[in-house]
Design a protein around this motif. Structure first.
Motif, mmCIF file in Angstrom:
data_model
loop_
_atom_site.group_PDB
_atom_site.id
_atom_site.type_symbol
_atom_site.label_atom_id
_atom_site.label_comp_id
_atom_site.label_asym_id
_atom_site.label_seq_id
_atom_site.Cartn_x
_atom_site.Cartn_y
_atom_site.Cartn_z
ATOM 1 N N GLN A 201 12.367 31.372 -29.891
ATOM 2 C CA GLN A 201 11.130 30.813 -30.423
ATOM 3 C C GLN A 201 10.141 30.469 -29.316
ATOM 4 O OE1 GLN A 201 11.665 27.250 -32.760
ATOM 5 N NE2 GLN A 201 9.475 26.856 -32.941
ATOM 6 N N HIS A 202 10.654 29.859 -28.233
ATOM 7 C CA HIS A 202 9.763 29.370 -27.179
ATOM 8 C C HIS A 202 9.523 30.396 -26.073
ATOM 9 C CE1 HIS A 202 10.907 25.565 -29.139
ATOM 10 N NE2 HIS A 202 9.781 25.094 -28.642
ATOM 11 N N PHE A 203 10.471 31.304 -25.865
ATOM 12 C CA PHE A 203 10.338 32.313 -24.814
ATOM 13 C C PHE A 203 10.723 33.683 -25.382
ATOM 14 C CE2 PHE A 203 12.153 28.295 -23.165
ATOM 15 C CZ PHE A 203 11.042 27.808 -22.490
ATOM 16 N N PRO A 204 9.962 34.172 -26.373
ATOM 17 C CA PRO A 204 10.388 35.349 -27.137
ATOM 18 C C PRO A 204 10.487 36.633 -26.330
ATOM 19 C CG PRO A 204 8.129 34.762 -27.677
ATOM 20 C CD PRO A 204 8.673 33.646 -26.839
ATOM 21 N N ASP A 205 9.744 36.738 -25.215
ATOM 22 C CA ASP A 205 9.756 37.973 -24.428
ATOM 23 C C ASP A 205 10.681 37.908 -23.217
ATOM 24 O OD1 ASP A 205 7.860 39.113 -26.123
ATOM 25 O OD2 ASP A 205 6.183 38.281 -24.972
ATOM 26 N N SER A 206 11.102 36.710 -22.836
ATOM 27 C CA SER A 206 11.841 36.547 -21.590
ATOM 28 C C SER A 206 13.267 37.084 -21.684
ATOM 29 C CB SER A 206 11.893 35.063 -21.196
ATOM 30 O OG SER A 206 10.619 34.598 -20.830
ATOM 31 N N PRO A 207 13.706 37.867 -20.694
ATOM 32 C CA PRO A 207 15.124 38.231 -20.634
ATOM 33 C C PRO A 207 15.978 36.975 -20.505
ATOM 34 C CG PRO A 207 13.819 39.540 -19.102
ATOM 35 C CD PRO A 207 12.930 38.445 -19.593
ATOM 36 N N THR A 208 17.136 36.980 -21.154
ATOM 37 C CA THR A 208 18.001 35.808 -21.179
ATOM 38 C C THR A 208 19.290 36.099 -20.423
ATOM 39 O OG1 THR A 208 17.122 35.219 -23.349
ATOM 40 C CG2 THR A 208 19.139 34.120 -22.677
ATOM 41 N N LEU A 209 19.754 35.101 -19.682
ATOM 42 C CA LEU A 209 21.037 35.146 -18.986
ATOM 43 C C LEU A 209 21.917 34.052 -19.582
ATOM 44 C CD1 LEU A 209 19.546 35.353 -15.379
ATOM 45 C CD2 LEU A 209 20.276 37.277 -16.796
ATOM 46 N N PHE A 210 23.224 34.196 -19.427
ATOM 47 C CA PHE A 210 24.142 33.255 -20.076
ATOM 48 C C PHE A 210 25.273 32.898 -19.128
ATOM 49 C CE2 PHE A 210 27.756 32.089 -22.742
ATOM 50 C CZ PHE A 210 27.185 31.287 -23.728
ATOM 51 N N VAL A 211 25.552 31.597 -19.044
ATOM 52 C CA VAL A 211 26.701 31.098 -18.288
ATOM 53 C C VAL A 211 27.646 30.436 -19.282
ATOM 54 C CG1 VAL A 211 27.514 29.558 -16.461
ATOM 55 C CG2 VAL A 211 25.290 30.710 -16.231
ATOM 56 N N GLY A 212 28.846 30.984 -19.428
ATOM 57 C CA GLY A 212 29.844 30.412 -20.323
ATOM 58 C C GLY A 212 31.007 29.875 -19.534
ATOM 59 N N HIS A 213 31.253 28.583 -19.651
ATOM 60 C CA HIS A 213 32.373 27.944 -18.959
ATOM 61 C C HIS A 213 33.494 27.703 -19.959
ATOM 62 C CE1 HIS A 213 34.036 24.178 -16.680
ATOM 63 N NE2 HIS A 213 34.742 25.272 -16.405
ATOM 64 N N SER A 214 34.648 28.307 -19.735
ATOM 65 C CA SER A 214 35.818 28.122 -20.590
ATOM 66 C C SER A 214 35.460 28.475 -22.040
ATOM 67 C CB SER A 214 36.331 26.685 -20.434
ATOM 68 O OG SER A 214 37.608 26.535 -20.993
ATOM 69 N N VAL A 215 35.575 27.525 -22.976
ATOM 70 C CA VAL A 215 35.281 27.848 -24.375
ATOM 71 C C VAL A 215 33.826 28.273 -24.574
ATOM 72 C CG1 VAL A 215 34.544 25.586 -25.241
ATOM 73 C CG2 VAL A 215 35.817 27.113 -26.734
ATOM 74 N N GLY A 216 32.942 27.877 -23.673
ATOM 75 C CA GLY A 216 31.560 28.318 -23.743
ATOM 76 C C GLY A 216 31.424 29.823 -23.628
ATOM 77 N N GLY A 217 32.421 30.467 -22.993
ATOM 78 C CA GLY A 217 32.463 31.919 -22.955
ATOM 79 C C GLY A 217 33.208 32.506 -24.133
ATOM 80 N N HIS A 218 34.263 31.826 -24.584
ATOM 81 C CA HIS A 218 35.052 32.334 -25.716
ATOM 82 C C HIS A 218 34.197 32.590 -26.949
ATOM 83 C CE1 HIS A 218 38.591 29.920 -23.808
ATOM 84 N NE2 HIS A 218 38.608 31.173 -23.373
ATOM 85 N N ILE A 219 33.228 31.703 -27.184
ATOM 86 C CA ILE A 219 32.497 31.746 -28.451
ATOM 87 C C ILE A 219 31.299 32.691 -28.432
ATOM 88 C CG2 ILE A 219 33.226 29.407 -29.052
ATOM 89 C CD1 ILE A 219 30.512 28.366 -28.214
ATOM 90 N N LEU A 220 30.862 33.152 -27.246
ATOM 91 C CA LEU A 220 29.650 33.964 -27.182
ATOM 92 C C LEU A 220 29.756 35.286 -27.940
ATOM 93 C CD1 LEU A 220 26.790 34.608 -26.062
ATOM 94 C CD2 LEU A 220 27.958 35.599 -24.065
ATOM 95 N N PRO A 221 30.799 36.114 -27.737
ATOM 96 C CA PRO A 221 30.798 37.431 -28.389
ATOM 97 C C PRO A 221 30.891 37.375 -29.907
ATOM 98 C CG PRO A 221 32.340 37.369 -26.540
ATOM 99 C CD PRO A 221 31.937 35.962 -26.823
ATOM 100 N N ALA A 222 31.177 36.203 -30.468
ATOM 101 C CA ALA A 222 31.237 36.076 -31.925
ATOM 102 C C ALA A 222 29.851 36.084 -32.560
ATOM 103 C CB ALA A 222 31.972 34.794 -32.313
ATOM 104 N N LEU A 223 28.797 35.899 -31.747
ATOM 105 C CA LEU A 223 27.444 35.822 -32.286
ATOM 106 C C LEU A 223 26.968 37.182 -32.775
ATOM 107 C CD1 LEU A 223 27.470 33.063 -30.809
ATOM 108 C CD2 LEU A 223 25.075 33.470 -30.247
#
Length: 409
Positions: A201-223
């Motif tokens: 919504q706030h940065f619709p054109d910006s490329p996004t990067l993601f840092v997942g720590h432990s469960v923060g990574g487990h849940i990402l591919p479910a999106l």
């Protein structure tokens, strides 16, 4: 890899004193989440220029009309989302977020999952921030009357009555997690999509990067890919499996999840991580139950939630995963997690802190300590997020050895 830029004393002082902007994120079911926004110094570019209407060839075709050029995308300020480990507050990642924003030039968003840190059910402060954001800034001038001040205690009798009332209120006061129903599945299917929605919504054109720590990574591919459509690269840190047989101490893990924790949940009405361990946060009983349920399955989160498998197979964003041999939880199972995400480019690197980094310890949490800045942030993170290159263990060792030699000078 680009050399690490040395900060001037003024820049270092500015980084050390930097304070993020508190924000409110809305999960898909309307639950309010506490977040923080870190903005980089200098110019921030979050919108593409108008597309070129000039044809790019000489045959008067319109192939160039409306095209987005590579340099236009590369000029955009990238956004990093940091997704926390189980029972870990967003504040734990603030030093790392400041590094990403103030030194690497990224916009950074951190957040607390529901039931963790400041994302408590019925939080009045979050409701106030949400209303302020929706309605715009509060008036600071004009004829709007000031709100009345609370009445002062006019007599000893009133004071005594207030004290008695306060004692009664304290007795009635309960931990907000008691009776609050939440699971790690909701962190994935409701909370994290809400964070991505905020960024879109706030940065619709910006490329996004993601840092997942432990469960923060487990849940990402479910999106669903709708939310991750701008996602460019992913960094996993200590994203290992908590299947009880994969853990360093399997019998202790089994006892923790299936014997001790259920008793604590029933006694307190929530999982008292602060009371029992000190290093964990309190969390809803359902989140601990999800963690324990996943630990029964060899495929961990996909064993517990097999309905996620199609999204895991569709996930194609490149992933760099780093884990450590002295991880107190599970020191060898990160490649098993990566195998559950079969159709993306990936590199999984195990690091021995003593042999590879000349450091005493990193463990499950230490990557985000300032002590890892020179030997890991300035190598692994900068290489992956800035240069787009995934370092192998030999390159990590070489960089760490150079940093150690500089430290001896």
């Amino acid at each position: 890899m680009s050399p690490a830029k040395q900060q001037t004393p003024a820049q270092k002082k500015a980084s050390d004193s930097y304070k993020p902007q508190p924000i409110v994120l809305t999960a898909l079911d309307g639950f309010l989440l506490s977040g923080s926004l870190f903005l980089p110094p200098g110019r921030i570019v979050t919108s593409r220029p108008p597309p070129s209407s000039t044809p790019s060839n000489h045959d008067n075709s319109n192939l160039g009309e409306g095209a987005t050029h590579k340099q236009d995308v590369e000029a955009l300020t990238k956004v990093v989302i940091i997704s926390a480990a189980t029972a870990t507050i967003q504040d734990f990642y603030f030093k790392f977020a400041i590094y990403l924003s103030q030194e690497l030039g990224f916009i950074v968003v951190t957040y607390d999952n529901r039931g963790i840190g400041r994302s408590m059910p019925g939080s009045e402060s979050l409701q106030f921030l949400k209303a302020a954001a929706d309605n715009g800034p509060l008036p600071t001038t004009g004829s709007t009357p000031s709100p009345p001040l609370p009445p002062k205690n006019g007599s000893a009798e009133t004071s005594i009555d207030n004290k008695d009332s306060k004692k009664k209120d304290e007795k009635k006061k309960k931990n907000p997690l008691i009776g609050f129903e939440a699971t790690i599945v909701e962190w994935s299917t409701k909370d994290l999509p809400g964070v991505f929605n905020y960024v879109l919504q706030h940065f619709p054109d910006s490329p996004t990067l993601f840092v997942g720590h432990s469960v923060g990574g487990h849940i990402l591919p479910a999106l669903d890919s709708y939310y991750t459509r701008n996602l460019e690269r992913v960094l996993f840190v200590s994203v290992t499996s908590a299947y009880w047989r994969h853990m360093n101490s399997p019998l202790f893990t089994y006892w923790f999840f299936h014997m001790a924790s259920p008793i604590a949940n029933r006694h307190y009405g929530f999982y008292p991580g602060k009371t029992l361990w000190g290093s964990m946060e309190d969390m809803p009983t359902g989140c601990l139950e999800t963690w324990g349920f996943w630990s029964k399955h060899r495929d961990y989160m996909l064993g517990g939630n097999p309905e996620w498998k199609p999204n895991f197979e569709l996930f194609k964003v490149p992933i760099y995963s780093i884990y450590f041999s002295d991880d107190d939880f599970s020191s060898t199972s990160a490649p098993i997690i990566m195998d559950l995400i079969p159709n993306t480019q990936k590199r999984c690197v195990g690091v021995n802190p003593v042999e590879d980094l000349n450091m005493k310890k990193v463990g499950h949490m230490g990557f985000f300590f300032n002590s890892c800045k020179q030997k890991l942030w300035n190598s692994v993170v900068r290489s992956w997020f800035v240069d787009g290159r995934a370092m192998d263990i030999e390159a990590i060792r070489e960089h760490a050895a150079l940093e150690s030699s500089y430290a001896r000078l």
